[in-house]
Write a protein that holds these residues in place. Sequence first.
Motif: not given
Lengths: 73, 240
Positions: A58-59, A62, A65, A69, B1, B175, B178-179, B181-183, B185-186, B189, B193, B220
Amino acid sequence: MTILAGGIMIAFAAIAAGIGNALLFSKYLEGIARQPEAQGKLFGQAMIAVGLVEALPIIAIAFGILVLFGIVG
Amino acid sequence: MEITPKLTFLGMTFDLTVMIGTTIAALLVIILVFFLTRKLTMRPTGKQNIMEMIVDFIRGITNMMLEDKQAAKYLSFAITTFLFILVANMLGVIVMINSHGAVPAFGLTGDAEVSWFKSPTSDINVTVALAFAISLYAHFAGIRKNPRGYVAHYFKPYWPMFPLHIIDELAKPTTHAARLWANIFAGEVLITILVSGAPYLTALPLFAWLGFSIFVGCIQAYIFTVLAIVYISQQIASDH
């Protein structure tokens, strides 16, 4: 070019996550088949492991993405 | 974005969306816990049951990782971390406010999608701040407990391992942040969409993804709390 780069990042992340989750859940199902009474305990542990395994793909997604963009790179 | 409205004060840039989000998340946690802990009785009923369930759930984490005495000490910290991140993750799933066009007051020009309200944890600055604070506290606790042992553990089992220990200590907060945030954030997004797509095509995937987002947000928040307790317990664990 950035669209291609972002697409490749997301695609490989999806492949890796698929392999990782498949390995994890195949072992989880094996564990249940051997010891059906341990299902409740194993389920919680499996979910924690999924959260840990999913982190790296998932990192990558991200950042994919962000590349897609045009924010990074 | 989307871009976010920013405020410059004393040469520092403040992200308004994140500040609104974190404030609302913190207020919601305070209000929630305040109302769940009124009129406590020995035989719990109704709302007290919910709070006791949360506390028991977190006590499971701390008892698993720490010794009994320290587990009681870090219980309130773990509950606060868990509830704040859980509420912060849920905010963006429930409400997202975007506007279209320029906002000259906040220095946003051009035709852009402006995000006014979203999960604060979908901004990397928030999660890095949380993870870095926890990492700093873990090191501080380790030094306070046993200064000589803290320095010595960098050279175990033998001194060439020193660079690896440094990388390890740097990778942990990276990590950790980032773990989370990425979950989130994705997830956000993809929600954006799907919302902006053709309704008869994306309605069903949107519902499926919203359900999955709630699941991911809970998992998470739980994992962030577990890892925070693990990182602290690694520093304060006594050798037997």
